[in-house]
Design an enzyme around this catalytic site. Structure first.
Site, short mmCIF file in Angstrom:
data_model
loop_
_atom_site.label_atom_id
_atom_site.label_comp_id
_atom_site.label_asym_id
_atom_site.label_seq_id
_atom_site.Cartn_x
_atom_site.Cartn_y
_atom_site.Cartn_z
N GLY A 39 0.79 -1.23 0.00
CA GLY A 39 0.00 0.00 0.00
C GLY A 39 0.82 1.27 0.00
O GLY A 39 0.65 2.13 0.86
N ILE A 42 0.61 7.33 4.15
CA ILE A 42 1.60 6.78 5.07
C ILE A 42 2.52 5.80 4.35
O ILE A 42 3.74 5.82 4.53
CB ILE A 42 0.91 6.10 6.26
CG1 ILE A 42 0.19 7.13 7.13
CG2 ILE A 42 1.93 5.35 7.13
CD1 ILE A 42 -0.65 6.53 8.25
N TYR A 73 -15.14 -1.21 9.31
CA TYR A 73 -13.71 -0.86 9.35
C TYR A 73 -13.12 -1.18 10.72
O TYR A 73 -12.05 -1.80 10.82
CB TYR A 73 -13.54 0.62 9.02
CG TYR A 73 -12.12 1.11 9.10
CD1 TYR A 73 -11.23 0.89 8.05
CD2 TYR A 73 -11.64 1.80 10.21
CE1 TYR A 73 -9.92 1.33 8.11
CE2 TYR A 73 -10.34 2.25 10.28
CZ TYR A 73 -9.48 2.01 9.24
OH TYR A 73 -8.18 2.44 9.31
#
Length: 278
Positions: free
Chosen positions: A8, A13, A149
């Site tokens: 990712g 980040i 989530y």
């Protein structure tokens, strides 16, 4: 030299961790689902004067995971660290969304972490390496309209906390990283059409509007940690001789998590979070 594989890394980040880890001397294999989105990372790496090895990896695709790990080991000889960063946000409440939506969130944010960790473990065991998984304060504190989530992040926390002592017996250190609000385009990141969501929310509309207003402000650059700041905490953990099992990336995140851990009957957290929607 340490071979570090990061998932990712196209934005936020993950992008910052890739660049900062490379600057700290790691050989970085920076992965993302869509290589068409790699330009931002290439540009950031060039600006920092570092090189990263950018590869395709979709954490929801077992073949993609296996191919990337195999290619990484073939190219670099080992994997010394895995940083599970890939994930996606989601807004919704269970009465108004199907179970398929919840399963999709779990697939990316939980099963993707499990699958990538599982595939990397033989190599990490061989190198006496480490696993760092980017969770969230949402893995400790359940938050309104983040049911799916938070469920996924709670699952990640439990999985990694349980894995940590087992992995340690074969020389692999496991750590969890819990950012709080990190400055981003919150609404764009969750793919939400806010007016449409609120209009469709019926009885939940006022609460959803209040939550989005509060959270958009909390994630604004004036209020939130920067992606670079969160990444710096992750790279520091990566470099630590004896990494902690769990860290938070900011003072705000530490205070938020501490509130939950001291809240034996749940009243303090409930009083805070209901204030976000009323």
């Amino acid at each position: 030299m340490t071979i570090t594989l990061i998932t990712g890394t196209s934005t936020g980040i993950g992008l910052q961790v890739a660049v900062q880890a490379a600057a700290a001397g790691h050989t970085v294999v920076a992965t993302m689902r869509d290589l068409g989105k790699a330009d931002a990372l290439r540009s950031a790496a060039s600006d920092a004067g570092v090189t990263v090895d950018i590869r395709q990896l979709d954490v929801t695709d077992a073949a993609s995971i296996a191919a990337c790990i195999e290619a990484t080991v073939a190219a670099h000889g080992a994997i010394d660290a895995l940083i599970n960063n890939a994930g996606s946000g989601h807004l919704g409440t269970i009465e108004q969304e199907g179970l398929d939506a919840v399963r999709d969130v779990m697939e990316v944010n939980f099963f993707g972490v499990v699958a990538t960790t599982r595939a990397a473990m033989p190599h990490l065991r061989a190198s006496k390496g480490r696993v760092l998984t980017v969770s969230s304060v949402g893995g400790i504190v359940g938050q309104p309209f983040n049911e799916a989530y938070c469920a996924a992040k709670f699952a990640v926390e439990g999985f990694m906390e349980a894995l940590a002592p087992v992995a340690a017996t074969v020389g692999v250190r496991v750590s969890l990283v819990e950012p709080g609000a990190v400055s981003s385009d919150f609404v764009a990141n969750v793919g939400a059409d806010v007016p449409a969501m609120v209009a469709a929310a019926g009885a939940y509309g006022p609460a959803l509007a209040g939550y989005i207003a509060r959270t958009t402000a909390a994630f604004s650059p004036a209020a939130a940690q920067t992606p670079a700041g969160a990444a710096a905490a992750i790279v520091e953990l990566l470099l630590a001789e004896t990494p902690a099992v769990r860290i938070q990336t900011s003072d705000a995140a530490r205070a938020f998590v501490a509130r939950k851990l001291a809240d034996l009957d749940g009243s303090a957290v409930f009083t805070e979070t209901i204030g976000w929607v009323s």
